[in-house]
Design a protein around this motif. Structure first.
Motif, PDB file in Angstrom:
ATOM      1  N   GLN A 567      -1.707 -13.381  36.583  1.00 36.10           N
ATOM      2  CA  GLN A 567      -1.063 -14.229  35.511  1.00 36.10           C
ATOM      3  C   GLN A 567      -0.315 -13.651  33.869  1.00 36.10           C
ATOM      4  O   GLN A 567      -0.565 -12.418  33.683  1.00 36.10           O
ATOM      5  N   GLN A 568       0.836 -15.108  33.601  1.00 31.63           N
ATOM      6  CA  GLN A 568       1.464 -14.103  33.254  1.00 31.63           C
ATOM      7  C   GLN A 568       1.283 -14.685  31.204  1.00 31.63           C
ATOM      8  O   GLN A 568       1.059 -15.718  31.507  1.00 31.63           O
ATOM      9  N   GLY A 569       0.938 -13.482  30.583  1.00 32.41           N
ATOM     10  CA  GLY A 569       0.551 -13.906  29.259  1.00 32.41           C
ATOM     11  C   GLY A 569      -1.010 -14.693  29.192  1.00 32.41           C
ATOM     12  O   GLY A 569      -1.674 -14.480  30.201  1.00 32.41           O
ATOM     13  N   PRO A 570      -0.761 -15.810  28.505  1.00 30.83           N
ATOM     14  CA  PRO A 570      -1.950 -15.720  27.800  1.00 30.83           C
ATOM     15  C   PRO A 570      -1.961 -17.390  29.133  1.00 30.83           C
ATOM     16  O   PRO A 570      -1.194 -17.758  29.487  1.00 30.83           O
ATOM     17  N   ILE A 571      -3.528 -18.324  28.551  1.00 29.78           N
ATOM     18  CA  ILE A 571      -3.103 -19.768  29.460  1.00 29.78           C
ATOM     19  C   ILE A 571      -1.935 -20.320  28.425  1.00 29.78           C
ATOM     20  O   ILE A 571      -1.532 -20.025  26.847  1.00 29.78           O
ATOM     21  N   ALA A 572      -0.671 -20.607  28.759  1.00 25.89           N
ATOM     22  CA  ALA A 572      -0.017 -20.772  27.876  1.00 25.89           C
ATOM     23  C   ALA A 572       0.459 -22.290  26.901  1.00 25.89           C
ATOM     24  O   ALA A 572       0.448 -22.008  25.863  1.00 25.89           O
ATOM     25  N   PHE A 573      -0.326 -23.366  27.687  1.00 29.52           N
ATOM     26  CA  PHE A 573      -0.133 -24.365  26.988  1.00 29.52           C
ATOM     27  C   PHE A 573      -2.383 -25.294  26.986  1.00 29.52           C
ATOM     28  O   PHE A 573      -2.641 -25.188  28.294  1.00 29.52           O
ATOM     29  N   GLU A 574      -2.953 -25.711  26.130  1.00 32.47           N
ATOM     30  CA  GLU A 574      -3.904 -26.401  25.965  1.00 32.47           C
ATOM     31  C   GLU A 574      -3.151 -27.716  25.537  1.00 32.47           C
ATOM     32  O   GLU A 574      -2.430 -28.601  25.099  1.00 32.47           O
ATOM     33  N   ASN A 575      -4.935 -28.590  25.934  1.00 29.64           N
ATOM     34  CA  ASN A 575      -4.260 -29.916  25.683  1.00 29.64           C
ATOM     35  C   ASN A 575      -3.583 -30.867  26.190  1.00 29.64           C
ATOM     36  O   ASN A 575      -2.934 -31.890  25.583  1.00 29.64           O
ATOM     37  N   VAL A 576      -3.028 -30.829  27.187  1.00 32.96           N
ATOM     38  CA  VAL A 576      -2.205 -31.195  28.301  1.00 32.96           C
ATOM     39  C   VAL A 576      -3.164 -32.478  28.765  1.00 32.96           C
ATOM     40  O   VAL A 576      -3.230 -32.279  29.854  1.00 32.96           O
ATOM     41  N   GLU A 577      -2.463 -34.030  28.346  1.00 33.31           N
ATOM     42  CA  GLU A 577      -3.428 -34.968  29.527  1.00 33.31           C
ATOM     43  C   GLU A 577      -1.688 -35.791  29.265  1.00 33.31           C
ATOM     44  O   GLU A 577      -0.290 -35.897  28.409  1.00 33.31           O
ATOM     45  N   GLY A 578      -2.301 -36.934  30.089  1.00 29.18           N
ATOM     46  CA  GLY A 578      -1.149 -37.559  30.853  1.00 29.18           C
ATOM     47  C   GLY A 578      -0.643 -37.880  32.500  1.00 29.18           C
ATOM     48  O   GLY A 578      -1.202 -36.722  32.859  1.00 29.18           O
ATOM     49  N   LEU A 579       0.481 -37.877  32.609  1.00 25.70           N
ATOM     50  CA  LEU A 579       0.994 -38.373  33.873  1.00 25.70           C
ATOM     51  C   LEU A 579       2.341 -36.886  33.337  1.00 25.70           C
ATOM     52  O   LEU A 579       2.590 -36.998  32.677  1.00 25.70           O
ATOM     53  N   PHE A 580       2.219 -35.877  34.477  1.00 24.86           N
ATOM     54  CA  PHE A 580       3.170 -34.681  34.791  1.00 24.86           C
ATOM     55  C   PHE A 580       3.576 -34.425  35.811  1.00 24.86           C
ATOM     56  O   PHE A 580       3.023 -34.877  37.269  1.00 24.86           O
ATOM     57  N   PHE A 581       5.333 -34.321  36.030  1.00 30.66           N
ATOM     58  CA  PHE A 581       5.514 -33.922  37.585  1.00 30.66           C
ATOM     59  C   PHE A 581       6.150 -32.573  37.368  1.00 30.66           C
ATOM     60  O   PHE A 581       6.330 -31.960  36.283  1.00 30.66           O
ATOM     61  N   PRO A 582       5.586 -31.799  38.274  1.00 31.26           N
ATOM     62  CA  PRO A 582       6.287 -29.959  38.417  1.00 31.26           C
ATOM     63  C   PRO A 582       7.887 -30.031  37.951  1.00 31.26           C
ATOM     64  O   PRO A 582       8.534 -30.990  38.787  1.00 31.26           O
ATOM     65  N   ALA A 583       8.641 -29.334  37.325  1.00 30.71           N
ATOM     66  CA  ALA A 583       9.798 -29.430  37.140  1.00 30.71           C
ATOM     67  C   ALA A 583      10.632 -27.879  37.313  1.00 30.71           C
ATOM     68  O   ALA A 583       9.521 -26.907  37.117  1.00 30.71           O
ATOM     69  N   VAL A 584      11.489 -27.684  36.639  1.00 32.91           N
ATOM     70  CA  VAL A 584      12.714 -27.147  36.760  1.00 32.91           C
ATOM     71  C   VAL A 584      13.711 -26.525  36.628  1.00 32.91           C
ATOM     72  O   VAL A 584      14.243 -27.546  36.706  1.00 32.91           O
ATOM     73  N   SER A 585      14.740 -25.192  35.557  1.00 35.68           N
ATOM     74  CA  SER A 585      15.575 -25.521  34.922  1.00 35.68           C
ATOM     75  C   SER A 585      16.373 -23.946  35.565  1.00 35.68           C
ATOM     76  O   SER A 585      15.993 -23.153  35.492  1.00 35.68           O
ATOM     77  N   LEU A 586      17.381 -24.199  36.008  1.00 41.12           N
ATOM     78  CA  LEU A 586      18.445 -23.527  36.409  1.00 41.12           C
ATOM     79  C   LEU A 586      19.412 -23.427  36.817  1.00 41.12           C
ATOM     80  O   LEU A 586      20.415 -24.844  36.575  1.00 41.12           O
TER      81      LEU A 586
END
Length: 611
Positions: A567-586
Motif C-alpha cells: 500500500q502506497q501511503g494511507p487511504i487516499a480518498f474517502e467519502n467517494v460516491e457516484g459513478l467512477f471510471f478507471p482513469a490514467v494520465s501519461l
C-alpha cells in the motif's frame, strides 16, 4: 555464467568494464566513461569553497538533488529536468543498457593521458548513472577513486571461459590456433612460430612448454599485484578501517587520518567479509530454489486452468442445451465470457511466469558474480566491494520475500448458472457469482493523442504533455481492484492513476480538476491529487516493470493505491460516491498495460474483515 554477464557491463557504455573504478555509492564505472560524463558545477558548490565556508565535511560532497531541482519543481513532484542550477538546460542521454546518464557540459580536452590521469575541469561533478547521486571531485580528480581489481579479475575469467580456441600471439596476419604455451615467456605459439621464435636450444631449451588449455589455467591462477593506497601510491594496503569501510596503508595511519577509528588487520577482515558474503548467499540460494519451485507451480497452474476451463465449458454447454431455444441464443454469450476469463487467467499467470523468470535470472546472475568474487585472493580488492555486495544480496533476498512467490490468479472459475428463472426472464440470464469485473481502455472517450494496442489493454501517448484515458466500465457500487504494469518508463515522468467522472478534462494531468481522484508518481515518490490539491507525499516511486494497484471500495467509499503489492501511503480518498471510471494520465515517455478482474489484495481484505 551467462546470467552474470549484466553484472560485468558498464551502465554507460554497455560493454564489459575497462579499468573500472568504485564510486563512493559503491557502484562501478569505466574510467573513460567517468571522464566522459563529468560536468562542471558552480564555484559556490566546489569542495574548496565549502571548506572555506566551514560547511564541507568530506573530500567528496554529494549534491542536494532537491535543491538543484533535478527532478521536481517547487516540490510539486512533476516538471521537466532542468540541469544544474547555473548550467543551461541539458537533456538526458541513455546508455546502451538503458541507464540515464548526464552528458558533459563541454567536450573533454584532447589528451594523450589515461582517463584517470588526464586533468579534469575545475569544480567537476560526476553523477552515478545507476543511483543518480552526484558528487563533486576534489583536486585528485578520478585518481581519488579506487580501482576495482576484483571486478577486472572476474571479467577476465568470464571472457576466457567464453573465448574460442586460443590463437597464436606471434602470427603476423590471420592468427593460427595455438599448440603450446611457454610458461616462462607467457606466450602462446603455433607450430611454425614456435620453431621460428622459440627453438628448443640454448637458454630457451630450459623453458617449459605446456598445452594451451593448461597455460590458460596457469594464467588464471597467477597471483595478482598487491593493491596500493589511493593516497600513497607507493604503499600497499595493510589494514582495514572499520568506520570508513576501506583498506588503508601504514602511512595513512601514521598521518593520523584514522586515529580515532577502529582499525583491524586486512587479512582478518578479508576472511570475515568472505564469510559474511557466503552466509548471505546461502539465504539467497534458498530464495532462488523457492523461485524455481514457484515457476514449476505456475506452469502447472497453466495446465490446471486449461483442464478446469474444458470441464466448465462442458458443464455450461450441458445446461444450455437443456433449455429452450431462447436459452440457446444466450448460450453463445455466456461461453464467450467463460473463454474471456480463461484467457485472462492464462495471461495473468504467464505474465507472472515471465516476470519471475526475469527476476530469477537477475538473482542467479548476482549469485554467480558473488561466487566469482569470493574466489578472488586479493583481500583489499575484495573488501572494497564486499559491503556493497552483501547489501545487494540482502536486498535481493528481501525482494523475493514481499509476496513475490504468491500466485496472482487462482485456477478456479468463480462462475455458476442460476437456471431457475422463468423463460420470459431468460434474456436476464447471467452468472450470479461474477466476482470480478473485466474491462479495457475506451478509445471513444480518450484524448486523441492516446495510442492503443493489445486489444485496448495497453496505452501510451504521442505527446510530451499529459493526456487522459478512461476505462470502458463505470462503477457505482461494490469493491473493485485493477492493476497497471509499467512497460516503458523513460526520463522520469510522473504518470497518474485513479478514477474519474466521464466528463473529466482529457488534456491535463489526472487530478487537476474536480472530476478526478488520482495518485501521480515519479521514480522517487508519489502524491495524491484532486482538484489540483497535492497531499500525502510518500517515498517510493516506480521504474520499468513496476505494478500500480487501484482499489475502489464503494462499500466503504474509499480509494486506495498500491505499488508493487505494497500500500502506497494511507487511504487516499474517502467519502467517494457516484459513478467512477478507471482513469490514467501519461505522456509519450510512459506505456502501461491494464490487468482487470483481480482479487482484492490480502492485506486489504484482512483489514476490512477486522473493521
Amino acid at each position: 555464467m551467462e546470467e552474470m554477464e549484466e553484472e560485468l557491463k558498464c551502465p554507460v557504455c554497455g560493454s564489459f568494464y575497462r579499468e573500472p573504478i568504485i564510486l563512493p555509492c559503491s557502484h562501478n564505472i569505466c574510467q573513460a566513461c567517468a571522464r566522459n560524463i563529468l560536468v562542471q558545477t558552480p564555484e559556490s558548490e566546489s569542495p574548496q569553497s565549502r571548506r572555506a565556508s566551514g560547511s564541507g565535511v568530506s573530500d567528496y560532497d554529494y549534491l542536494d538533488l532537491d535543491k538543484m531541482s533535478l527532478y521536481s519543481e517547487a516540490d510539486s513532484g512533476y516538471g521537466s529536468y532542468g540541469g544544474f542550477a547555473s548550467a543551461p538546460t541539458t537533456p538526458c542521454q541513455k546508455s546502451p543498457n538503458g541507464v540515464r546518464v548526464f552528458p558533459p557540459a563541454m567536450p573533454p580536452p584532447a589528451t594523450h593521458l589515461s582517463p584517470a590521469l588526464a586533468p579534469v575541469p575545475r569544480n567537476s561533478c560526476i553523477t552515478c548513472p545507476q543511483c543518480h547521486r552526484s558528487l563533486i571531485l576534489d583536486d585528485r580528480g578520478l585518481r581519488g577513486f579506487p580501482k576495482n581489481r576484483v571486478l577486472e579479475g572476474v571479467i577476465d575469467r568470464y571472457q576466457q571461459s567464453k573465448a574460442a580456441a586460443l590463437k597464436c600471439q606471434l602470427c603476423e596476419k590471420a592468427p593460427k590456433e595455438a599448440t603450446v604455451m611457454c610458461e616462462q615467456c607467457d606466450v602462446f605459439y603455433c607450430d611454425p612460430c614456435r620453431l621460428r621464435c622459440h627453438p628448443p636450444r640454448g637458454p630457451l631449451a630450459k623453458h617449459r612448454l605446456v598445452p594451451p588449455a593448461q597455460g590458460r589455467v596457469s594464467r588464471r591462477l597467477s597471483p595478482r599485484k598487491v593493491s596500493t593506497c589511493t593516497d600513497h601510491e607507493l604503499e600497499n594496503h595493510s589494514m582495514y578501517c572499520v568506520q570508513c569501510k576501506m583498506p588503508v596503508c601504514y602511512q595513512c595511519l601514521e598521518e593520523g587520518k584514522h586515529s580515532s577509528h577502529e582499525v583491524k588487520a586486512l587479512g582478518a577482515m578479508w576472511k570475515l567479509h568472505k564469510s559474511q558474503l557466503s552466509q548471505a548467499l546461502n539465504g539467497l540460494s534458498d530464495r532462488a530454489k523457492e523461485a524455481k519451485e514457484f515457476l514449476v507451480q505456475l506452469r502447472n497452474m497453466v495446465q490446471q486452468i486449461q483442464e478446469n476451463s474444458v470441464e466448465f465449458e462442458a458443464c455450461l454447454v450441458a445446461q444450455c442445451d437443456a433449455l429452450i431455444d431462447a436459452l440457446n441464443r444466450r448460450k453463445a454469450q455466456l461461453l464467450a465470457r467463460v473463454n474471456k476469463e480463461h484467457e485472462h487467467k492464462l495471461k495473468v499467470v504467464r505474465d507472472q511466469i515471465s516476470h519471475c523468470t526475469v527476476k530469477l535470472r537477475q538473482t542467479t546472475g548476482l549469485m554467480e558474480y558473488c561466487l566469482e568474487v569470493i574466489k578472488e585472493n586479493d583481500p583489499s580488492g575484495f573488501l572494497q566491494i564486499s559491503d556493497a555486495l552483501i547489501r545487494r544480496v540482502h536486498l535481493t533476498e528481501d525482494q523475493w520475500g514481499k509476496g513475490t512467490l504468491t500466485p496472482r490468479m487462482t485456477t478456479d472459475f468463480d462462475l455458476s448458472l442460476d437456471n431457475s428463472p422463468l423463460l420470459q426472464s431468460i434474456h436476464q440470464l447471467d452468472f450470479v457469482q461474477m466476482k470480478m469485473a473485466w474491462f479495457a481502455f475506451d478509445p471513444g472517450s480518450a484524448h486523441s493523442d492516446i495510442i492503443f494496442s493489445n486489444d485496448n489493454l495497453t496505452v501510451t501517448c504521442s505527446s510530451y504533455d499529459d493526456r487522459v484515458v478512461l476505462g470502458k466500465t463505470g462503477f457505482s457500487k461494490g469493491v473493485h481492484y485493477w492493476e497497471l504494469t509499467v512497460d516503458r518508463y523513460d526520463n522520469h515522468p510522473d504518470p497518474a492513476f485513479g478514477v474519474a467522472r466521464i466528463d473529466v478534462m482529457k488534456d491535463v494531468m489526472l487530478g487537476k480538476d474536480d472530476k478526478a481522484w488520482a495518485m501521480y508518481v515519479d521514480n522517487n515518490r508519489s502524491w495524491f491529487m484532486h482538484n489540483n490539491s497535492h497531499t500525502n507525499r510518500t517515498e517510493g516511486g516506480i521504474t520499468k516493470g513496476a505494478t500500480i494497484g487501484v482499489l475502489l471500495d464503494l462499500n466503504r467509499k474509499t480509494l486506495t493505491f498500491f505499488i508493487n503489492d505494497e500500500q502506497q501511503g494511507p487511504i487516499a480518498f474517502e467519502n467517494v460516491e457516484g459513478l467512477f471510471f478507471p482513469a490514467v494520465s501519461l505522456n509519450r515517455n510512459v506505456q502501461v498495460t491494464l490487468h482487470t478482474g483481480l482479487p482484492v489484495p490480502d492485506c486489504y481484505s484482512s483489514r476490512a474483515s477486522i473493521a
